[in-house]
Design an enzyme around this catalytic site. Structure first.
Site, PDB file in Angstrom:
ATOM      1  N   LYS A 107      42.829  31.006  40.484  1.00 29.49           N
ATOM      2  CA  LYS A 107      43.103  31.223  39.067  1.00 29.49           C
ATOM      3  C   LYS A 107      44.583  30.949  38.810  1.00 29.49           C
ATOM      4  O   LYS A 107      45.456  31.656  39.314  1.00 29.49           O
ATOM      5  CB  LYS A 107      42.770  32.665  38.652  1.00 29.49           C
ATOM      6  CG  LYS A 107      43.281  32.983  37.238  1.00 29.49           C
ATOM      7  CD  LYS A 107      42.933  34.382  36.767  1.00 29.49           C
ATOM      8  CE  LYS A 107      43.783  34.755  35.549  1.00 29.49           C
ATOM      9  NZ  LYS A 107      43.438  36.071  34.993  1.00 29.49           N
ATOM     10  N   GLY A 168      45.706  42.715  28.742  1.00 23.26           N
ATOM     11  CA  GLY A 168      45.869  44.162  28.727  1.00 23.26           C
ATOM     12  C   GLY A 168      45.877  44.800  27.351  1.00 23.26           C
ATOM     13  O   GLY A 168      46.080  46.005  27.226  1.00 23.26           O
ATOM     14  N   ALA A 194      40.995  37.787  29.448  1.00 25.29           N
ATOM     15  CA  ALA A 194      42.019  38.637  28.829  1.00 25.29           C
ATOM     16  C   ALA A 194      41.682  39.051  27.407  1.00 25.29           C
ATOM     17  O   ALA A 194      41.180  38.258  26.612  1.00 25.29           O
ATOM     18  CB  ALA A 194      43.388  37.967  28.820  1.00 25.29           C
ATOM     19  N   GLY A 195      41.935  40.321  27.141  1.00 26.08           N
ATOM     20  CA  GLY A 195      41.820  40.834  25.782  1.00 26.08           C
ATOM     21  C   GLY A 195      40.558  41.622  25.482  1.00 26.08           C
ATOM     22  O   GLY A 195      40.489  42.328  24.488  1.00 26.08           O
ATOM     23  N   THR A 217      41.543  45.208  32.837  1.00 32.62           N
ATOM     24  CA  THR A 217      42.016  46.451  32.222  1.00 32.62           C
ATOM     25  C   THR A 217      40.901  47.223  31.516  1.00 32.62           C
ATOM     26  O   THR A 217      40.869  48.459  31.579  1.00 32.62           O
ATOM     27  CB  THR A 217      43.148  46.136  31.225  1.00 32.62           C
ATOM     28  OG1 THR A 217      44.102  45.287  31.878  1.00 32.62           O
ATOM     29  CG2 THR A 217      43.856  47.394  30.782  1.00 32.62           C
TER      30      THR A 217
END
Lengths: 266, 67
Positions: A107, A168, A194-195, A217
């Protein structure tokens, strides 16, 4: 088509086949046992890890992440978190390849700013070119810019991973329209990375037609990470099935009730 | 000789040090790690005969939790 005509199809990334479309990070957990329990509950087969200096002061018998998640049972996706230049990202992933005995699925993320963690797409493109030339299979984290996403595909990235919102942040999918354009334009797998904040965010990503969702997260900082991992597994599966099933058209009103309009008691 | 390892100077009481001996010295036998010397990766297969020199800079890395 009845339900039984549908067979869950695998997600193919760089010739590798995965049953699970949920990819999870391994950071921010209380301890390695919690990490492992959450990963297993999520059903994820691909797990991201960071590459960092070994703590040389540590006790020889102190367990490591790899003892809990053996690399022969999960597909490791070493990341370049914390890298702000193409050179640093390339260096990190070359070390990761040596660390993981030649494993070349990685990644790539090159950040632009420590406050927002927004990706630097110029450095990302540069790093991707070098890594692909060097034989890596590059899954690339990027912004939700459809032009950059297409360029990353064109230079040979095996999966393009646009953000839903900032790393995050848990803000969910802020620009479904851009994601739709990316999904529509690219041939390689598109994975929202993400998000994502909660289960419905993951479902929405999959309903849009994403091939998968990567998160860390949202699971790790939930009050009960194991339960959230279970929720995310279901939401990704549910979103995928809803996408394949094909949703009904949205209408302001229909004048078409679900119950018969005839035979009403008078 | 003096070697910089992960940003810290470590002094070794010898003039001849192979990567294999270094790995033993650092208690890393059996652990999973990768080593870069002066910006160049040293493959594990070279540990037995690859020697360190005074002033070498090493990065020794492993995998940790991350997203």
């Amino acid at each position: 088509m009845d339900k039984f005509a549908y067979k869950p199809e695998a997600m193919i990334i760089a010739g590798r086949s995965f049953k699970s479309r949920l990819l999870v990070g391994t950071g921010k957990y209380k301890d390695f046992q919690e990490t492992k329990s959450a990963v297993d509950e999520s059903g994820a087969q691909i797990v991201t890890v960071a590459i960092r200096r070994v703590n040389l002061g540590q006790d020889r018998n102190e367990p490591s992440l790899l003892d809990f998640l053996p690399p022969d049972q999960y597909t490791y996706l070493p990341n370049t978190a914390g890298c702000y230049t193409a050179d640093d990202a390339v260096r990190t992933l070359r070390l990761a390849r040596e660390l993981l005995d030649g494993h070349n699925l990685v990644k790539l993320e090159v950040l632009g700013d420590p406050k927002t963690l927004y990706p630097n797409v110029v450095e990302t493109l540069e790093a991707a070119k070098i890594l692909i030339k060097d034989g890596f299979d590059v899954m690339v984290y990027t912004s939700d810019d459809p032009i950059i996403a297409k360029q990353l595909e064109d230079i040979g990235c095996c999966a393009v991973m646009p953000l839903a919102s900032l790393i995050g942040s848990g803000m969910g999918i802020l620009n479904p329209w851009n994601l739709e354009i990316i999904i529509d334009t690219l041939s390689v797998p598109v994975i929202v990375d993400a998000g994502v904040g909660t289960a419905s965010d993951a479902s929405i990503a999959m309903e849009l037609g994403c091939d998968g969702v990567l998160m860390n997260t949202a699971i790790a900082t939930a009050k009960n990470p194991i339960l959230m991992a279970s929720a995310m597994k279901k939401s990704v599966e549910a979103g995928r099935e809803a996408f394949l099933a094909g949703r009904m058209e949205k209408k302001l009103y229909s004048a078409s009730p679900s119950s018969p309009t005839t035979g009403i008691i008078k | 000789m003096k070697i910089s390892i992960n940003g810290k100077i470590k002094v070794f009481d010898t003039d001849i040090l192979t990567f294999e001996s270094l790995v033993k010295e650092l208690n890393l036998v059996g652990k999973r790690f990768a080593i870069e010397k002066n910006g160049e990766i040293i493959p594990k297969s070279h540990f037995a005969d690859h020697q360190l020199s005074n002033g070498d800079k090493l990065e020794i890395i492993g995998a940790v939790g991350g997203g």
